[in-house]
Design a protein around this motif. Structure first.
Motif, short mmCIF file in Angstrom:
data_model
loop_
_atom_site.label_atom_id
_atom_site.label_comp_id
_atom_site.label_asym_id
_atom_site.label_seq_id
_atom_site.Cartn_x
_atom_site.Cartn_y
_atom_site.Cartn_z
N GLY A 20 70.93 18.30 -71.52
CA GLY A 20 70.36 18.00 -70.21
C GLY A 20 68.99 18.63 -70.06
O GLY A 20 68.46 19.22 -71.01
N ALA A 21 68.42 18.49 -68.89
CA ALA A 21 67.08 19.03 -68.67
C ALA A 21 66.91 19.40 -67.20
O ALA A 21 67.56 18.82 -66.32
N LYS A 22 66.04 20.35 -66.98
CA LYS A 22 65.80 20.77 -65.60
C LYS A 22 64.36 21.18 -65.44
O LYS A 22 63.78 21.82 -66.31
N ASP A 23 63.78 20.79 -64.32
CA ASP A 23 62.39 21.15 -64.04
C ASP A 23 62.35 22.58 -63.51
O ASP A 23 62.90 22.87 -62.46
N VAL A 24 61.72 23.45 -64.28
CA VAL A 24 61.62 24.85 -63.85
C VAL A 24 60.15 25.25 -63.64
O VAL A 24 59.80 26.41 -63.73
N THR A 25 59.34 24.25 -63.34
CA THR A 25 57.90 24.52 -63.17
C THR A 25 57.65 25.61 -62.14
O THR A 25 56.75 26.44 -62.31
N ARG A 26 58.45 25.63 -61.10
CA ARG A 26 58.25 26.60 -60.02
C ARG A 26 58.27 28.04 -60.51
O ARG A 26 57.60 28.89 -59.96
N ARG A 27 59.05 28.31 -61.53
CA ARG A 27 59.14 29.67 -62.02
C ARG A 27 57.81 30.14 -62.60
O ARG A 27 57.47 31.31 -62.54
N TYR A 28 57.06 29.19 -63.13
CA TYR A 28 55.83 29.57 -63.83
C TYR A 28 54.58 29.27 -63.02
O TYR A 28 53.51 29.78 -63.32
N CYS A 29 54.73 28.43 -62.02
CA CYS A 29 53.55 28.02 -61.27
C CYS A 29 53.49 28.74 -59.93
O CYS A 29 54.38 28.59 -59.09
N LEU A 30 52.43 29.50 -59.76
CA LEU A 30 52.26 30.21 -58.49
C LEU A 30 51.39 29.41 -57.53
O LEU A 30 51.42 29.62 -56.33
N GLN A 31 50.58 28.53 -58.07
CA GLN A 31 49.69 27.75 -57.23
C GLN A 31 50.04 26.28 -57.34
O GLN A 31 49.41 25.51 -58.06
N ARG A 45 47.70 23.23 -56.97
CA ARG A 45 46.79 22.86 -58.05
C ARG A 45 47.40 21.78 -58.95
O ARG A 45 46.68 20.99 -59.55
N ILE A 46 48.69 21.82 -59.08
CA ILE A 46 49.32 20.87 -60.01
C ILE A 46 49.95 19.67 -59.32
O ILE A 46 50.23 18.67 -59.95
N ALA A 47 50.13 19.81 -58.00
CA ALA A 47 50.84 18.74 -57.28
C ALA A 47 50.15 17.39 -57.47
O ALA A 47 50.81 16.36 -57.61
N GLN A 48 48.81 17.41 -57.50
CA GLN A 48 48.07 16.16 -57.63
C GLN A 48 48.34 15.47 -58.98
O GLN A 48 48.27 14.26 -59.09
#
Length: 872
Positions: free
Chosen positions: A505-516, A519-522
DNA sequence: CTGATATAGCCAACTTTGGGTAAC
DNA sequence: CGTTACCCTTTGTTGGCTATATCA
């Protein structure tokens, strides 16, 4: 020989003249191109000039088009160059008169496409200093580049590519994850592990990040990372070879670390920052799909064939580039002297290739040779002595099998091709390549490669309830999740989708590494789509790891620090500045103020309300409560669609150039008159406006079927045509109707009747078609018979004809519904003389047939001609 | 290098109920 | 003379959003 072509003479301030081919985008022949010997120019409408008339330099008007500043500037310059080239003080001559005559003829609507001036014809009249100048593409630093924005279609395509690439990368991640569970791989990697490292991680239940330190360092020392790998048929095979050779790509080495952790009974997952093609089209790269295309290509086909490499090798440009690459790489690594560098530029092919080999090998060596490369000596300068470097080079070359070298060579070449195709400047690309291979530094900086693969190990002994710990064996990093974002940004591989893979399986863990996040939402795809994609995978991941971290990630999502730049508040998901609100947005309630940015109060995004006009809300099935004042009044575009309103525009402007907007808090459900006694409530035009299904009066339904109103009329059911919108064609707006609105209770009756009616209609249509077909066959056969009879009458008069005729008629008559077939029988002998026959206008009664079902009367002329009349 | 601001191009929204002519 | 069917024509403006350029 040359076709006379309309050309324009530009009268220049100093009296000079230049012959201009009418062109918005000509080409400069350069100042030195004098007395052109036959010039042919073809203009191709550039996207920027699309739909606009060609910019022509009118006689006596140096600035043809001054509407826009930028263009005016460019043209001023163009004219300067024209002046420079054309200041020859020529006398007006025949050609010019001719030319101007053409110009005067105007020409404004002419298609200025192609021009040709043959020297042979005119040069003697013009003199040698005559210059042909094309006023565009002048290579100059101040020339404004045409900016082309991506069209909606390109955006859509880019999004599709992005999505597909995401799916591919997820699939890839799952392959890697699955391979990490391979018992053979796990056993192999475990067998390499020294015993003394084992008991550090023995206590899984109380595991702390610190316990992994030695393990990570050992792993980092043992395996070296290479930029490219050889494809061995499957990822498992690749890992097998990586274990054997202690060398692999970052992905492979990272996967091995995950396999090792799992072999040690730790809960571990493979994490990757999906290096996906951009969501938005890259407008810098014209003509190609986008700049990521090459990356896509190299990723999916990392191993170009030797034949392809051979082709590339033959290109001097590429060779040169490779040489430079390798030189600067050598310089970077070994500190080669300047003289060596310049001489290296002239190396032969073989030397180039060997230096490439050296690069590949040395990168491994430098990684593995700096064995004790912990954070303590990370600051050791990379520059080593030339001697040492050469030694390493020698060792590397001798230690590597010839075959392997060839592979590496090929790989490096294909990589170089990739880097050339990429829009990144070669120098920059080189740096990236170097970074990808160098792995000695534990300090995050540009010199460390962009982290794309790492592992996460669940440490139960960490924090109160345990947590996932970031483990990057490629860069020898442990529990350094806060550094990932910065290093990714530095290396131009921003975090976009950090996905953890476990249990297939897979899980999005971007939040753990992204503080801003802003900047990436776009750069991220529509969240709904992404969540749908991941939903089933997330469940599998959870089952495998048995650790839910959603709270942690959610907390991170909601506790982002206030950005310091005002720009960041544009569409920020948590915060808002009043200045960045859209035209149809308002703060309601206006507070609380969470802080200040450059003096502007920061509000929570939840206070931002999107407003709509009365009609806008109507579409959503909502209406504005009584006595509510508009939350905001904005200017609306003037109505300019017909002459009448233009005339009265002065009044209108004063009256109502505004649009009143209301917020959600001012609304109530739409209250429309109910349908009573089977009567549909209609508007003043006897219609129902169906802006959406929510706008239907209660107790009614909208039936969108063609010809339904006939059914309703026939059944005597009250109905109203449904107006669903407007069509704005040819400057007029026309209402668009689709189906009818009837009371709910009649829905089934109408639909049944409709189905019946349609069935009947289709049957009738079929019948008509059949009848028509028969009639045509009849005509055809009759004409054949007639023809035959005529033929026979000239050859063997009245011989063997009767049989044919009888047969023909019989066949037809069996199939027709004619009730009077017997009466039509003896086809008049008059036919024999009927060369110039005119069909009888008053058909005799006996030559008519009537179909009572279709009300079709068929009249026949004795010659065989028939006509069908539908009787009403 | 970053951020603020200006500029330019793409694009969506907005508009909100025909009229003349020929055939029948 | 009234009714009906068909054809005509292929908008045009504004402002929001966004990428890019420029400057501090």
């Amino acid at each position: 020989m040359a076709t006379p072509v309309p050309v324009r003479i530009a009268a220049l301030p100093r009296g000079g003249r230049a012959l201009l081919l009418p062109s918005a985008h000509g080409r400069s022949l350069g100042p030195g191109a004098e007395a052109a010997t036959g010039v042919a120019g073809r203009r191709r409408a550039s996207p920027a000039a699309k739909g606009k008339s060609p910019a022509k330099v009118e006689a006596g008007s140096p600035l043809g088009n001054t509407r826009k500043k930028g263009r005016a500037k460019a043209e001023t310059q163009d004219n300067a160059s024209v002046e420079r080239c054309g200041a020859g003080g020529l006398e007006k001559n025949n050609l010019e008169e001719q030319v101007e005559a053409v110009c005067d003829n105007d020409a404004a609507d002419m298609d200025w496409e192609e021009g040709q001036v043959e020297r042979n014809e005119y040069s003697h009249e013009l003199g040698e200093s005559f210059t042909v100048e094309f006023n565009d593409d002048v290579p100059s630093s101040t020339t404004k580049k045409t900016v082309r924005r991506a069209t909606a279609e390109e955006k859509e395509l880019a999004e599709l590519v992005h999505k597909v690439h995401l799916l591919c990368l997820i699939a890839r991640g799952r392959v890697v994850d699955k391979t990490c569970n391979d018992p053979l791989i796990q056993a192999s990697i475990l067998s390499l592990l020294p015993n003394h490292l084992l008991w550090n991680v023995a206590d899984v239940r109380n595991l702390k990040a610190v316990n992994l330190r030695n393990l990570v360092s050992w792993f980092h020392r043992t395996f070296c990372v290479t930029a490219q790998s050889t494809h061995r048929g499957s990822f498992v095979s690749n890992l097998g070879f990586a274990i054997q050779d202690r060398i692999g790509t970052a992905e492979e080495v990272c996967a091995l670390s995950v396999a090792l952790f799992r072999a040690l009974n730790l809960t571990a997952r493979f994490v990757t920052n999906l290096d996906v093609a951009g969501l938005r089209p890259d407008t810098k790269v014209m003509g190609t799909l986008n700049q990521d295309a090459s990356r896509l290509c190299t990723r999916s086909l990392p191993h170009s064939s030797p034949a392809a490499d051979g082709n590339v090798v033959s290109s001097p440009a590429l060779l040169k580039d490779n040489t430079q690459d390798s030189v600067s790489m050598n310089q970077r690594r070994g500190g080669l002297g300047k003289s060596k560098q310049t001489s290296a530029c002239k190396r032969s092919l073989s030397k180039t290739l060997s230096s490439i080999k050296a690069d590949n090998e040395s990168s491994c060596i430098s990684a593995s040779s700096q064995l004790p490369s912990t954070s303590s000596n990370a600051e050791v300068p990379k520059r080593k002595g030339d001697v040492e470097f050469e030694l390493q080079l020698e060792m590397a070359l001798s230690a590597t099998a010839a075959e392997n070298q060839n592979n590496n060579q090929a790989n490096h070449m294909s990589q170089s091709i990739g880097s050339l195709q990429d829009s990144t400047p070669p120098k920059k690309k080189l740096r990236q390549n170097t970074e990808a291979t160098s792995s000695s530094s534990a300090v995050w900086s540009r010199s460390a490669g962009a982290p794309l693969y790492w592992a996460e190990v669940y440490c139960s002994g960490q924090a109160s309830t345990g947590r996932w710990v970031h483990v990057d064996v490629v860069n020898d990093l442990l529990d350094a999740e806060c550094k990932v974002e910065a290093s990714s940004a530095v290396c131009k591989k921003p975090l976009r989708y950090v996905v953890a893979f476990a249990g297939n399986g897979a899980k999005d863990v971007t939040r753990r590494y992204c503080l801003q996040w802003y900047r990436i939402a776009q750069g991220r795809v529509n969240p709904e789509w992404w969540e749908n994609v991941l939903a089933p995978l997330k469940q599998m991941e959870l089952t495998a790891t048995n650790n839910s971290e959603d709270m942690e990630l959610q907390t991170r999502a909601l506790t982002e620090p206030l950005p310091t730049s005002q720009q960041a508040y544009k569409d920020h998901h948590l915060y808002a500045l009043e200045k960045w609100l859209h035209k149809n947005q308002i703060l309601h309630p206006k507070g609380p103020v969470l802080g200040f940015c450059k003096g502007h109060p920061v509000y929570p995004r939840s206070c931002v309300q999107t407003l709509q006009s009365r009609h806008g809300w109507l579409r959503e099935g909502l209406q504005i409560r009584e006595n509510e004042l508009p939350a905001k009044v904005v200017t609306r575009p003037k109505r300019t669609f017909n002459a009448q309103s233009v005339q009265s525009s002065a009044n209108e402007d004063a009256l109502k150039p505004t649009l009143e907007l209301y917020g959600e808090w001012q609304l109530e459900p739409l209250q429309l008159p109910h349908a009573v006694d089977g009567i549909v409530p209609k508007n003043e035009r006897g219609q129902v406006d169906v802006w959406s299904e929510k706008c239907l009066p209660p107790g009614t339904v909208h039936l969108r079927l063609p010809r339904l109103f006939q059914v309703a009329k026939r059944l005597g059911i009250d109905y109203a045509p449904a107006m669903v919108g407007f069509d704005y064609r040819s400057g007029r707006c026309l209402p668009v109707f689709d189906g009818i609105v009837v009371c709910t209770e009649f829905k089934h009756a109408i639909l049944e009747a409709y189905a019946e009616g349609e069935e009947q209609r289709r049957a009738e249509e079929r019948k008509q078609e059949e009848a028509q077909a028969l009639s045509r066959w009849y005509q055809l056969l009759c004409s054949i018979v007639t023809r035959q009879r005529l033929k026979d009458s000239y050859k063997t008069p009245s011989h063997g004809l009767g049989h044919e005729e009888a047969l023909g008629n019989d066949n037809i008559q069996k199939n027709t519904l004619s009730s009077q077939r017997s009466e039509r029988k003896p086809i008049s002998s008059k036919l024999q003389t009927d060369h110039e026959h005119e069909h009888v206008h008053e058909y005799p009664e006996e030559d008519q047939s009537f179909d009572e079902e279709t009300f079709v009367r068929t009249k026949r002329c004795p010659c065989g001609f028939s006509i069908q009349v539908e009787e009403l």
